[in-house]
Every structure is written in structure tokens, then in C-alpha cells.
Design an enzyme around this catalytic site. Structure first.
Site, PDB file in Angstrom:
ATOM      1  CG  ASN A 172      33.353  31.388  -4.673  1.00 49.92           C
ATOM      2  OD1 ASN A 172      33.198  31.238  -5.885  1.00 49.92           O
ATOM      3  ND2 ASN A 172      34.536  31.340  -4.098  1.00 49.92           N
TER       4      ASN A 172
ATOM      5  CG  ASP B  67      35.278  31.330  -7.938  1.00 50.40           C
ATOM      6  OD1 ASP B  67      35.050  32.523  -8.200  1.00 50.40           O
ATOM      7  OD2 ASP B  67      36.138  30.967  -7.110  1.00 50.40           O
ATOM      8  CG  HIS B  68      32.445  26.074  -8.534  1.00 48.33           C
ATOM      9  ND1 HIS B  68      33.639  25.741  -9.140  1.00 48.33           N
ATOM     10  CD2 HIS B  68      32.667  26.038  -7.210  1.00 48.33           C
ATOM     11  CE1 HIS B  68      34.538  25.503  -8.199  1.00 48.33           C
ATOM     12  NE2 HIS B  68      33.980  25.683  -7.021  1.00 48.33           N
TER      13      HIS B  68
ATOM     14  NE  ARG C  33      30.458  21.218 -24.299  1.00 51.12           N
ATOM     15  CZ  ARG C  33      29.320  20.839 -24.893  1.00 51.12           C
ATOM     16  NH1 ARG C  33      28.669  21.674 -25.649  1.00 51.12           N
ATOM     17  NH2 ARG C  33      28.867  19.627 -24.722  1.00 51.12           N
TER      18      ARG C  33
ATOM     19  CG  HIS D 282      40.232  32.235  -6.351  1.00 55.06           C
ATOM     20  ND1 HIS D 282      40.588  31.048  -5.748  1.00 55.06           N
ATOM     21  CD2 HIS D 282      41.404  32.867  -6.629  1.00 55.06           C
ATOM     22  CE1 HIS D 282      41.907  30.964  -5.677  1.00 55.06           C
ATOM     23  NE2 HIS D 282      42.420  32.058  -6.208  1.00 55.06           N
TER      24      HIS D 282
ATOM     25  NE  ARG E   4      42.902  28.291  -9.028  1.00 53.07           N
ATOM     26  CZ  ARG E   4      43.030  27.633  -7.868  1.00 53.07           C
ATOM     27  NH1 ARG E   4      42.007  27.558  -7.035  1.00 53.07           N
ATOM     28  NH2 ARG E   4      44.145  27.033  -7.548  1.00 53.07           N
TER      29      ARG E   4
ATOM     30  NE  ARG F 134      42.131  25.902 -11.683  1.00 54.28           N
ATOM     31  CZ  ARG F 134      42.605  25.139 -10.711  1.00 54.28           C
ATOM     32  NH1 ARG F 134      41.772  24.528  -9.886  1.00 54.28           N
ATOM     33  NH2 ARG F 134      43.895  24.972 -10.552  1.00 54.28           N
ATOM     34  CG  HIS F 135      37.037  29.316 -11.583  1.00 52.06           C
ATOM     35  ND1 HIS F 135      37.533  30.482 -11.066  1.00 52.06           N
ATOM     36  CD2 HIS F 135      37.319  28.339 -10.676  1.00 52.06           C
ATOM     37  CE1 HIS F 135      38.100  30.225  -9.910  1.00 52.06           C
ATOM     38  NE2 HIS F 135      37.994  28.932  -9.632  1.00 52.06           N
TER      39      HIS F 135
ATOM     40  CD  GLU G  62      37.992  33.363  -2.564  1.00 51.59           C
ATOM     41  OE1 GLU G  62      37.164  33.102  -1.685  1.00 51.59           O
ATOM     42  OE2 GLU G  62      38.410  32.516  -3.375  1.00 51.59           O
TER      43      GLU G  62
ATOM     44  CB  THR H 233      38.902  23.615  -4.539  1.00 48.94           C
ATOM     45  OG1 THR H 233      38.426  24.815  -3.927  1.00 48.94           O
ATOM     46  CG2 THR H 233      38.958  22.519  -3.486  1.00 48.94           C
ATOM     47  CB  THR H 234      41.562  27.246  -1.878  1.00 50.08           C
ATOM     48  OG1 THR H 234      41.093  28.076  -2.935  1.00 50.08           O
ATOM     49  CG2 THR H 234      42.670  27.949  -1.136  1.00 50.08           C
TER      50      THR H 234
ATOM     51  CD  GLU I  93      37.074  32.974   3.563  1.00 53.96           C
ATOM     52  OE1 GLU I  93      37.356  33.962   2.863  1.00 53.96           O
ATOM     53  OE2 GLU I  93      36.521  31.954   3.113  1.00 53.96           O
TER      54      GLU I  93
ATOM     55  CG  HIS J 218      37.244  25.599   1.216  1.00 60.80           C
ATOM     56  ND1 HIS J 218      37.128  24.251   0.984  1.00 60.80           N
ATOM     57  CD2 HIS J 218      37.875  26.110   0.137  1.00 60.80           C
ATOM     58  CE1 HIS J 218      37.690  23.962  -0.182  1.00 60.80           C
ATOM     59  NE2 HIS J 218      38.142  25.077  -0.717  1.00 60.80           N
ATOM     60  N   GLY J 219      33.804  24.499   1.803  1.00 60.81           N
ATOM     61  CA  GLY J 219      33.171  23.208   2.062  1.00 60.81           C
ATOM     62  C   GLY J 219      31.882  23.297   2.860  1.00 60.81           C
TER      63      GLY J 219
ATOM     64  N   GLY K 180      30.224  28.720  -1.852  1.00 58.80           N
ATOM     65  CA  GLY K 180      30.121  28.641  -3.302  1.00 58.80           C
ATOM     66  C   GLY K 180      29.551  27.340  -3.813  1.00 58.80           C
ATOM     67  CG  HIS K 181      30.986  22.767  -4.931  1.00 57.71           C
ATOM     68  ND1 HIS K 181      30.393  21.630  -4.450  1.00 57.71           N
ATOM     69  CD2 HIS K 181      31.308  22.506  -6.225  1.00 57.71           C
ATOM     70  CE1 HIS K 181      30.375  20.712  -5.391  1.00 57.71           C
ATOM     71  NE2 HIS K 181      30.934  21.212  -6.475  1.00 57.71           N
TER      72      HIS K 181
HETATM   73  N1  PXP Z   1      36.629  30.828   0.835  1.00 56.56           N
HETATM   74  C1  PXP Z   1      37.752  30.681   0.091  1.00 56.56           C
HETATM   75  C2  PXP Z   1      38.960  31.455   0.490  1.00 56.56           C
HETATM   76  C3  PXP Z   1      37.772  29.841  -1.034  1.00 56.56           C
HETATM   77  O1  PXP Z   1      38.900  29.720  -1.755  1.00 56.56           O
HETATM   78  C4  PXP Z   1      36.592  29.156  -1.396  1.00 56.56           C
HETATM   79  C5  PXP Z   1      36.583  28.278  -2.600  1.00 56.56           C
HETATM   80  O2  PXP Z   1      36.875  28.982  -3.730  1.00 56.56           O
HETATM   81  C6  PXP Z   1      35.447  29.357  -0.612  1.00 56.56           C
HETATM   82  C7  PXP Z   1      35.496  30.165   0.505  1.00 56.56           C
HETATM   83  C8  PXP Z   1      34.148  28.702  -0.952  1.00 56.56           C
HETATM   84  O3  PXP Z   1      34.281  27.323  -0.819  1.00 56.56           O
HETATM   85  P1  PXP Z   1      33.129  26.384  -1.346  1.00 56.56           P
HETATM   86  O4  PXP Z   1      33.067  26.559  -2.831  1.00 56.56           O
HETATM   87  O5  PXP Z   1      33.585  25.025  -0.938  1.00 56.56           O
HETATM   88  O6  PXP Z   1      31.858  26.814  -0.685  1.00 56.56           O
END
Ligand code: PXP
Length: 272
Positions: free
Chosen positions: A36, A38-39, A47, A72, A74, A78-79, A99, A129-130, A181, A221-222, A243-244
Site C-alpha cells: 500500500n 498511500d503514505h 507540501r 486507497h 479516499r 488526503r493522500h 480501496e 486511518t481506516t 480482507e 492493517h497494522g 503499507g505504513h
Molecule cells: N488494508 C486496508 C483495507 C487498509 O485500509 C489499510 C490502510 O490503508 C491497509 C490494509 C494497510 O495498513 P497499514 O498501512 O497499517 O499496513
């Protein structure tokens, strides 16, 4: 150049989609890692400039072994921006998992963009975040079901991001998505020891139930370099979305290496 496909046209070409599907199926019993990005866009948007570019990050993620890319889009943009998705769809060598919330505007875009996969997620403007899984209760079922039908009608593989509880899994199966998921946030936030083990057990049971009900099972996620191995070892899972943690590590070691290191952990977990 008759008979050759322009690389830029490839993702919109039905043949590309067929090839992608069969490649994905062959890897069913290993584990796909979707990154992911996004970040990367979050830093750019801080910026309001043009760097770092998530599309460039995607190339490096693929070189590091990503099996797919997740973004994602959104509602508040935002990103990730529309431009990012459009460029990714034209240039990525791996499938795109888009997403999106169950809302008209983004759904219209998905239907015209034709990403390989769409994951329906809940979305609140105030959240960082979600936060939780999608509400798949009775009152939401019709809207989600109609959305899935629209996505399936144009050939998009679908997934519902849900909490890892039996009721959510069963309700999801009734809606007939390609995949669910499982939200791994509760596991990721658990205290080490019994709490983490209990939440891992919930994930394992939900994955088994979902697969038994005929759905492909993803998770995310996480997840981090520290907590991913027990999740990656769950046999009924076939795809992780991360992602993160990977983007954070990429600040220090570069995106390609960050992805390669995550992929190595996952594959090692899978081998046992
Ligand atoms: N899966 C979904 C559905 C998410 O919304 C996210 C965060 O955008 C992730 C996975 C990835 O999560 P993380 O950035 O914490 O790894």
C-alpha cells in the site's frame, strides 16, 4: 508494430487481465504481498508538491518483489489523487487493488478505470486511518451487494474489508464477494503474550471459515516486520496488504529493499 501491445495500453486490455488472473491463481498456495503506497502520497500532500511520487515508489516496490499495489482513493483525497491511480493503471507491471468506500463518485471511477481488484472499506472523514471493518449488517447489505454487482459486471475482482469475527464472515459470504480482507488491527495492537495469541486465533478461525465458505482470504492493517510472521503463517490466507511499516522503513533503506525484506519474512513464514 502489428500484433504487439503498447505497454501503456496493457492494463486496460482484457488479455492483460486474464494473464494476471492466472498468474495470481498459480501462486495461490504461496502468499501474495500487496504494498500500500498511500503514505508516499501522504508525504507529498504535506507540501502539496510533486514529490515523493507514489507512482515511482510503485516501480521500486515491484522491483523489491511486490505482487501487487494497493491504493486507497479516499473521498477527501488526503493522500492518493486520481492522477496517481490513472498513472499506476497505465504503468504498473502488477495488479492494482483499489480501496474505496461504498460511495457513488469513487465507484463510478472504479468502473471506468477497471483496476484488477477493488476492496470496499469503511471511511470516516475524521479518522487518521481506516479504523474498523466494513459494517456488513442487514442495513448495509443492499448497498454493498449492489456495489459488488456493479464491480463484478465490469470484471473487477472484489474484496470486503471486515473484522475477523464469524458473523461478519458469514454475512460477507451472503453478499458473494470474491474475497474478504480480515482486519489485523486488533492483533497488531494486542499486548504481546496471551492477548496477541487470542487475537491471532480469531484471525485463524475467521480465515478458515471464510475459505470454507468459498471466498479468497486476504488480511491487512497494522502489520509490521515484527508482527507479520504469525499472520503470514495462517494457511488459509493468500494475500497481505501492508503499507505504513514498509513505507516507514523505506525512508531509511529505500523502497526496493524494504519490500524485499518484508517479502522474505512472509515467504519464510509460509515455508514453516
Ligand atoms: N488494508 C486496508 C483495507 C487498509 O485500509 C489499510 C490502510 O490503508 C491497509 C490494509 C494497510 O495498513 P497499514 O498501512 O497499517 O499496513
Amino acid at each position: 508494430m502489428t500484433g504487439e501491445t503498447d505497454a501503456l495500453d496493457r492494463p486496460a486490455d482484457p488479455q492483460y487481465r486474464v494473464e494476471t488472473c492466472s498468474a495470481t491463481r498459480e501462486r495461490e498456495f504461496s502468499m501474495r504481498l500487496y504494498i500500500n503506497i498511500d503514505h508516499v502520497a501522504t508525504v507529498r500532500q504535506a507540501r502539496q508538491t510533486d514529490e515523493p511520487d507514489p507512482v515511482r515508489a510503485a516501480v521500486l516496490a515491484e522491483l523489491g518483489g511486490a505482487d501487487g499495489l494497493t491504493v486507497h482513493l479516499r473521498e477527501d483525497r488526503r493522500h492518493i489523487q486520481d492522477r496517481d491511480v490513472e498513472l499506476l493503471l497505465r504503468t504498473a507491471r502488477t495488479p492494482i487493488n483499489l480501496e474505496l468506500a461504498v460511495t457513488e463518485g469513487v465507484l463510478d471511477l472504479a468502473e471506468s478505470w477497471l483496476p484488477y481488484q477493488a476492496t470496499l472499506v469503511p471511511e470516516k472523514r475524521q479518522e487518521v486511518t481506516t479504523e474498523g471493518g466494513l459494517n456488513v449488517g442487514e442495513e448495509a447489505a443492499e448497498r454493498i451487494g449492489n456495489t459488488l454487482e456493479r464491480l463484478h459486471a465490469v470484471g473487477i475482482r472484489t474484496s470486503l474489508f471486515i473484522d475477523p469475527d464469524p458473523e461478519s464472515v458469514r454475512r460477507s459470504a451472503d453478499l458473494d464477494p470474491t474475497a474478504v480482507e480480515l482486519h489485523t488491527g486488533e492483533y497488531a495492537n494486542a499486548r504481546p503474550g496471551q492477548e496477541a495469541l487470542d487475537r491471532l486465533g480469531r484471525l485463524r478461525a475467521a480465515a478458515e471459515l471464510a475459505r470454507g465458505l468459498g471466498m479468497a482470504v486476504h488480511a491487512g492493517h497494522g502489520l509490521t516486520y515484527e508482527n507479520v510472521i504469525p499472520v503470514a503463517a495462517i494457511p488459509d490466507l493468500e494475500e497481505l496488504n501492508i503499507g505504513h511499516s514498509v513505507v516507514s522503513r523505506s525512508v531509511f533503506v529505500g523502497m526496493e529493499r524494504a519490500v524485499r525484506e518484508m517479502k522474505a519474512l512472509i515467504l519464510r513464514a509460509r515455508e514453516g
